[in-house]
Design a protein around this motif. Structure first.
Motif, short mmCIF file in Angstrom:
data_model
loop_
_atom_site.label_atom_id
_atom_site.label_comp_id
_atom_site.label_asym_id
_atom_site.label_seq_id
_atom_site.Cartn_x
_atom_site.Cartn_y
_atom_site.Cartn_z
N ALA A 1 0.81 -1.22 0.00
CA ALA A 1 0.00 0.00 0.00
C ALA A 1 0.84 1.27 0.00
O ALA A 1 0.47 2.27 -0.63
CB ALA A 1 -0.93 0.01 1.21
N ARG A 2 1.99 1.26 0.69
CA ARG A 2 2.73 2.50 0.91
C ARG A 2 4.13 2.54 0.31
O ARG A 2 4.64 3.62 0.00
CB ARG A 2 2.85 2.75 2.42
CG ARG A 2 1.53 2.95 3.13
CD ARG A 2 1.74 3.03 4.64
NE ARG A 2 0.47 3.17 5.35
CZ ARG A 2 -0.08 4.34 5.68
NH1 ARG A 2 0.54 5.46 5.35
NH2 ARG A 2 -1.23 4.40 6.32
N GLU A 3 4.78 1.38 0.16
CA GLU A 3 6.20 1.40 -0.18
C GLU A 3 6.51 0.93 -1.61
O GLU A 3 7.52 1.32 -2.18
CB GLU A 3 6.98 0.55 0.83
CG GLU A 3 6.87 1.07 2.25
CD GLU A 3 7.69 0.27 3.22
OE1 GLU A 3 8.85 0.64 3.45
OE2 GLU A 3 7.16 -0.74 3.74
N VAL A 4 5.66 0.08 -2.16
CA VAL A 4 5.87 -0.42 -3.52
C VAL A 4 4.58 -0.24 -4.32
O VAL A 4 3.53 -0.73 -3.92
CB VAL A 4 6.28 -1.91 -3.53
CG1 VAL A 4 6.53 -2.38 -4.96
CG2 VAL A 4 7.52 -2.14 -2.68
N GLY A 5 4.68 0.47 -5.44
CA GLY A 5 3.54 0.61 -6.34
C GLY A 5 3.73 -0.29 -7.55
O GLY A 5 4.85 -0.55 -7.96
N LEU B 1 1.26 5.51 -7.85
CA LEU B 1 2.07 6.54 -7.19
C LEU B 1 1.30 7.30 -6.11
O LEU B 1 1.85 8.20 -5.48
CB LEU B 1 2.59 7.53 -8.22
CG LEU B 1 3.60 6.97 -9.23
CD1 LEU B 1 3.83 7.96 -10.36
CD2 LEU B 1 4.92 6.65 -8.54
N ALA B 2 0.05 6.92 -5.89
CA ALA B 2 -0.81 7.65 -4.95
C ALA B 2 -0.23 7.74 -3.54
O ALA B 2 -0.32 8.77 -2.88
CB ALA B 2 -2.20 7.02 -4.92
N SER B 3 0.40 6.66 -3.10
CA SER B 3 0.93 6.63 -1.72
C SER B 3 2.40 6.98 -1.64
O SER B 3 3.06 6.68 -0.65
CB SER B 3 0.68 5.25 -1.11
OG SER B 3 -0.70 4.96 -1.06
N LYS B 4 2.93 7.58 -2.73
CA LYS B 4 4.33 8.01 -2.78
C LYS B 4 5.29 6.84 -2.45
O LYS B 4 6.05 6.89 -1.49
CB LYS B 4 4.59 9.18 -1.83
CG LYS B 4 3.76 10.41 -2.16
CD LYS B 4 4.01 11.52 -1.17
CE LYS B 4 3.28 12.79 -1.60
NZ LYS B 4 1.81 12.64 -1.65
N PRO B 5 5.26 5.78 -3.26
CA PRO B 5 6.10 4.61 -2.99
C PRO B 5 7.58 4.89 -3.25
O PRO B 5 7.94 5.83 -3.96
CB PRO B 5 5.56 3.57 -3.98
CG PRO B 5 5.07 4.39 -5.13
CD PRO B 5 4.49 5.62 -4.51
N LYS B 6 8.44 4.03 -2.70
CA LYS B 6 9.87 4.13 -2.93
C LYS B 6 10.28 3.34 -4.19
O LYS B 6 11.31 3.63 -4.79
CB LYS B 6 10.63 3.59 -1.72
CG LYS B 6 10.33 4.35 -0.44
CD LYS B 6 10.92 3.65 0.78
CE LYS B 6 10.53 4.36 2.06
NZ LYS B 6 11.00 3.63 3.27
N LEU B 7 9.47 2.34 -4.53
CA LEU B 7 9.75 1.50 -5.71
C LEU B 7 8.49 1.38 -6.54
O LEU B 7 7.41 1.12 -6.00
CB LEU B 7 10.22 0.11 -5.27
CG LEU B 7 10.37 -0.95 -6.37
CD1 LEU B 7 11.48 -0.57 -7.34
CD2 LEU B 7 10.66 -2.33 -5.76
#
Length: 338
Positions: free
Chosen positions: A90-94, A170-176
């Motif tokens: 949900a937050r780190e990988v899109g 990209l909604a949750s501003k992922p790192k990957l």
């Protein structure tokens, strides 16, 4: 040494259990640094999508990780509990899936689907989620974003649906960001726009990207490094410029030789195809899995180990005869060999 954002080591993915188990991905290892753009290229069925899905443990119900590790920022994804795994996705990988039409719910408006993700993952109010969704649509290149917020998936073109999927990923501003063939079935102009969009997000937001494609041209235009897959194995790993300059595996060379090119001068040449057929998922062959189709094959290839080892500066190959040089060494450039 800086810890990689994603590190996959000796990954093995199988379908089924016991003696009926079919190995689809074999001993795959690679890493991605923060902000890096890495390409994964190969023919259909070689294990690209399965490898990507393993990074967030989103495999088909009948597939499983049988061996190896998947580390994200030092945490083992294969050992994560349900809550931690949900937070990772949900937050780190899109992830941008291959077909945006089947990835979007046809009975809900596209804006509502993105807004719901923002409300659940970032705990925004309905009004805040709508404003952020419209902003994401605009950033993803959707014109008149407020109007398209209320559209259903079937009302959008393929390129517009893919932009919605990028906004959703990209909604949750992922790192990957994992992009699984994001330009499939799009016209060349829209493909170029989508690739430009991915590069811009990488440059402006520092998002690392794992881009999957069967098109070497897409990978070359976009990525820093490339992994070449064949039959469930990574057969070559190198910087993109090095792969084009001095391909270190016969399969890589064959792929490059098959790419259509426009010649403005000189005689026109027919591009070469790769003889034979790729192995089926789970097919077991002795030695090098590319040996039946390889123009450089010899008897010893039937007993070699498919292990990546250094062949040149920042280049790794699974072909021991290329590494050894001599008569089996590939030509310095693909074009010069034709």
């Amino acid at each position: 040494m800086t810890q990689p954002l994603l590190q996959i080591s000796d990954l093995k993915i199988v379908f089924g259990v016991g003696e009926q188990a079919a190995v689809a991905v074999r001993n795959v290892s690679f890493e991605i640094a923060a902000g890096e753009m890495v390409g994964l290229v190969g023919e259909s069925g070689c294990g690209k999508s399965l490898t990507c899905r393993a990074a967030i443990r989103l495999l088909p119900h009948n597939a499983r990780i049988a061996a190896g590790s998947v580390m994200f920022e030092g945490r083992d994804v294969t050992r994560m509990g349900h809550r931690e795994l949900r937070n990772l996705r949900a937050r780190e990988v899109g992830m941008i899936f291959q077909d945006p039409f089947t990835s979007l719910n046809p009975v809900f408006r596209v804006g509502a689907q993105v807004a719901e993700t923002l409300r659940v993952n970032l705990e925004l109010t309905a009004a805040q989620a709508k404003r952020e969704t419209i902003r994401l649509f605009t950033e993803a290149g959707i014109p008149d974003a407020e109007r398209w917020f209320a559209a259903f998936p079937h009302e959008l073109s393929g390129g517009m649906r893919q932009r919605v999927m990028i906004a959703l990923a990209l909604a949750s501003k992922p790192k990957l960001l994992i992009a699984d063939e994001p330009t499939t079935a799009l016209d060349v102009t829209t493909q170029a726009q989508i690739l430009k969009l991915l590069r811009r997000f990488r440059e402006e937001h520092g998002v690392a990207v794992l881009l999957v494609s069967h098109d070497f041209g897409v990978i070359a235009e976009t990525c820093d490094r490339v992994l070449v897959m064949y039959g469930g194995h990574v057969v070559e790993k190198a910087d993109i410029e090095a792969v084009y300059r001095t391909p270190q595996h016969p399969y890589t060379r064959a792929l490059l030789a098959s790419i259509p090119q426009m010649h403005t001068t000189g005689p026109r040449r027919r591009r070469k195809s790769i003889d034979g057929r790729p192995p089926e998922s789970g097919e077991v062959l002795p030695g090098c899995i590319f040996e039946p189709r390889c123009a450089y094959a010899r008897e010893a290839c039937k007993s070699v180990d498919m292990k990546l080892e250094p062949a040149a500066s920042n280049q790794y190959t699974a072909c021991p005869f290329v590494r050894a040089g001599g008569e089996q060494r590939l030509e310095a450039t693909v074009e010069g060999a034709q």
